[in-house]
Motif scaffolding. Structure first.
Motif, mmCIF file in Angstrom:
data_model
loop_
_atom_site.group_PDB
_atom_site.id
_atom_site.type_symbol
_atom_site.label_atom_id
_atom_site.label_comp_id
_atom_site.label_asym_id
_atom_site.label_seq_id
_atom_site.Cartn_x
_atom_site.Cartn_y
_atom_site.Cartn_z
ATOM 1 N N ILE A 68 60.419 15.719 -6.826
ATOM 2 C CA ILE A 68 59.328 14.748 -6.766
ATOM 3 C C ILE A 68 58.831 14.580 -5.339
ATOM 4 O O ILE A 68 57.621 14.538 -5.075
ATOM 5 C CB ILE A 68 59.794 13.396 -7.320
ATOM 6 C CG1 ILE A 68 60.130 13.529 -8.798
ATOM 7 C CG2 ILE A 68 58.724 12.324 -7.118
ATOM 8 C CD1 ILE A 68 60.846 12.322 -9.357
ATOM 9 N N ALA A 69 59.779 14.492 -4.376
ATOM 10 C CA ALA A 69 59.390 14.318 -2.984
ATOM 11 C C ALA A 69 58.565 15.505 -2.500
ATOM 12 O O ALA A 69 57.529 15.340 -1.840
ATOM 13 C CB ALA A 69 60.631 14.143 -2.112
ATOM 14 N N ALA A 70 59.012 16.714 -2.831
ATOM 15 C CA ALA A 70 58.265 17.902 -2.415
ATOM 16 C C ALA A 70 56.874 17.921 -3.044
ATOM 17 O O ALA A 70 55.880 18.268 -2.388
ATOM 18 C CB ALA A 70 59.031 19.163 -2.802
ATOM 19 N N ALA A 85 69.436 13.512 -7.819
ATOM 20 C CA ALA A 85 69.014 13.856 -6.457
ATOM 21 C C ALA A 85 68.113 15.089 -6.450
ATOM 22 O O ALA A 85 67.132 15.151 -5.690
ATOM 23 C CB ALA A 85 70.240 14.089 -5.573
ATOM 24 N N LEU A 86 68.421 16.066 -7.300
ATOM 25 C CA LEU A 86 67.557 17.246 -7.392
ATOM 26 C C LEU A 86 66.182 16.887 -7.943
ATOM 27 O O LEU A 86 65.160 17.431 -7.491
ATOM 28 C CB LEU A 86 68.222 18.317 -8.259
ATOM 29 C CG LEU A 86 69.386 19.077 -7.630
ATOM 30 C CD1 LEU A 86 70.093 19.953 -8.664
ATOM 31 C CD2 LEU A 86 68.888 19.939 -6.463
ATOM 32 N N ALA A 93 57.246 8.449 -8.550
ATOM 33 C CA ALA A 93 58.552 9.043 -8.263
ATOM 34 C C ALA A 93 59.680 8.287 -8.956
ATOM 35 O O ALA A 93 60.526 8.878 -9.639
ATOM 36 C CB ALA A 93 58.783 9.066 -6.749
ATOM 37 N N SER A 94 59.713 6.955 -8.797
ATOM 38 C CA SER A 94 60.810 6.199 -9.398
ATOM 39 C C SER A 94 60.687 6.173 -10.924
ATOM 40 O O SER A 94 61.694 6.101 -11.630
ATOM 41 C CB SER A 94 60.838 4.766 -8.847
ATOM 42 O OG SER A 94 59.629 4.095 -9.123
ATOM 43 N N ALA A 137 59.825 22.356 -5.077
ATOM 44 C CA ALA A 137 59.896 21.467 -6.236
ATOM 45 C C ALA A 137 60.325 22.228 -7.489
ATOM 46 O O ALA A 137 61.170 21.752 -8.260
ATOM 47 C CB ALA A 137 58.536 20.805 -6.454
ATOM 48 N N ILE A 138 59.763 23.422 -7.686
ATOM 49 C CA ILE A 138 60.102 24.217 -8.880
ATOM 50 C C ILE A 138 61.557 24.653 -8.842
ATOM 51 O O ILE A 138 62.280 24.570 -9.841
ATOM 52 C CB ILE A 138 59.166 25.438 -8.983
ATOM 53 C CG1 ILE A 138 57.731 24.966 -9.272
ATOM 54 C CG2 ILE A 138 59.636 26.384 -10.087
ATOM 55 C CD1 ILE A 138 56.712 26.080 -9.222
#
Length: 473
Positions: A220-222, A214-215, A65-66, A242-243
């Protein structure tokens, strides 16, 4: 001139003036990739000492993610600070994360350290493409990228070996200390070896676009949470989230300045836009191999973990060999290879799907299919990256180069989420060799034939866009 450069081949790259820069770039890729595989080896020892088995996948997820977030900001940071400074900063941050991991009293510290390492690794990997574009002549780009891909394959052997030695003879903490020490030496060497790049505009004019970042984080989180979602419907909802988040980021990014991605990213009318589509689809098609195939090999074919790991590593070796053989070909041959590569991947995925569930199937044929999957993406990956950078519009040269690893990571992340959805829909719920696992072993690879064939369509479009400007090859 072009014919002379093609005849020179690798000699045009392996010259004394380029070798120090090349060594720094390859060393950075090897450091990052080796640590990814080293973690897999020492993670059982970490869990044995610190606990936190429920968080087993979190260090990898945090790193990915990062890394994507950092890579998406490289265009802005390179414009403000210069590529050399960003590279050194990325390697140094990677080392700081390694130190934090070595001092960890609990699993949460490991996750935090990997989050920091991922940010540093993302900066280093993405700015490496910017340095390739800004340092080497254009005819060397694809060969340099091919050598960078080879570093990843070398880590297939080096990473687990180093991790295993520290886990067996010393302490897993020593592995992270060694990584930090190497990062410090690499950062110092990079500062003196890499050419300084003057910022295109004052640093104050380049601000990190927090809203768009942030988006990306939401996407990535989703995608990451998808692997832990219980139902197929929830997995599908997370993938859609995510998409949509990524599409919204693209929409905002095209209207903003500075941009995270090229202004024509994913446009069907430009070489850079279609090239990014092709890169994304290639990585999505390749992604299920690393996640599910090792488990299928162990449970359905009786492989031990080490044998399964090295069997899957045949894909990485195929990627590297094909990249080295095809890098630097003429534009006409590149067009053909960017069509043939995805087609080979589609055929390989079908073969893996047919052979994987059958415990009596020829192991040799299965290994060949896995290696050919890697060869399919390997023969065209440096050429796709070259086309993305070469087709960039004026003012988008830096973000076009830095977008290649960003999209690569996004493709792997989306592919992992889709693979989880397909496995869940196939009934896979545990690592037990039964009818549901055999069914998943067929449908997981076969379903990814769809993005592979879409990549063929993108290759056709890329060839059509080049043809009006094509001259003698």
């Amino acid at each position: 001139m072009e014919q002379q450069e093609v005849r020179e081949g690798w000699q045009s790259l392996l010259k004394r003036e380029w070798i120090p820069t090349l060594a720094i770039l390859l060393g950075g890729v090897l450091l990052q990739s080796m640590n990814v595989l080293m973690l897999t080896t020492v993670l059982p020892s970490i869990v044995g000492e610190l606990g936190g088995v429920a968080m087993l996948s979190w260090p990898t997820t945090a790193y990915l993610a990062s890394s994507i977030v950092a890579a998406s900001c490289v265009g802005v940071l390179s414009t403000a600070l210069g590529a050399r400074q960003v590279y050194c900063m990325g390697v140094a941050i990677f080392g700081v994360g390694a130190v934090l991991c070595s001092l960890a009293p609990a699993m949460g510290w490991i996750v935090a350290g990997r989050l920091i390492q991922g940010f540093g690794g993302g900066l280093e990997a993405a700015v490496a493409y910017v340095l390739v574009r800004g340092t080497f002549p254009e005819h060397m780009w694809s060969r340099t990228i091919a050598l960078m891909s080879t570093s990843w394959s070398m880590s297939v052997l080096v990473g687990p070996l180093v991790g295993g030695m520290f886990a067996h003879f010393a302490s897993w903490r020593g592995a992270f200390v060694a990584s930090a020490a190497i990062a410090v030496m690499l950062a110092i060497a990079a500062f003196f070896v890499l050419s300084p790049v003057t910022a295109a505009r004052p640093a104050s004019s380049a601000r990190v676009p927090l809203g768009r970042v942030a988006l990306i984080c939401l996407a990535i989180a989703a995608t990451s949470v998808t692997s832990a979602a219980g139902s197929s419907l929830l997995k599908l909802g997370l993938i859609v989230t995510a998409i949509v988040s990524f599409a919204a980021m693209l929409r905002l990014d095209r209207l903003a300045s500075p941009r995270l991605l090229p202004g024509d990213a994913f446009s069907w009318r430009t070489g850079t836009g279609v090239g990014l589509w092709l890169a994304l689809l290639l990585c999505i098609s390749f992604s299920p191999l690393q996640i599910y195939v090792p488990m299928f090999l162990q449970q359905l074919h009786g492989f031990d973990p080490l044998s399964a790991g090295f069997t899957v590593a045949c894909a990485s070796l195929g990627w590297s060999v094909a990249s080295l053989l095809t890098a630097g070909v003429s534009a006409r041959r590149a067009d053909r290879l960017m069509l043939i590569g995805p087609a080979i991947m589609a055929a390989s995925l079908v073969a893996i799907g047919l052979l994987g569930p059958n415990g009596t199937a020829s192991i040799i044929l299965l290994v060949v299919a896995i290696a050919m999957l890697g060869a399919g993406i390997g023969q065209c990956w440096p050429l796709v990256a070259h086309r993305i950078m070469d087709s960039a519009k004026a003012g988008d040269e830096v973000v076009a180069a830095s977008s290649v690893p960003t999209i690569q990571q996004m493709g792997f992340a989306f592919g992992a989420a889709i693979a989880g959805l397909i496995a869940n829909a196939s009934g896979l719920s545990a690592a037990i060799a039964d009818a549901t696992m055999a069914r998943a072993a067929f449908w997981v690879p076969v379903s990814f034939v769809v993005p592979a064939m879409l990549a063929v369509a993108a290759g056709l479009r890329l060839r059509a866009l080049r043809r009006p400007q094509a001259g003698p090859s």
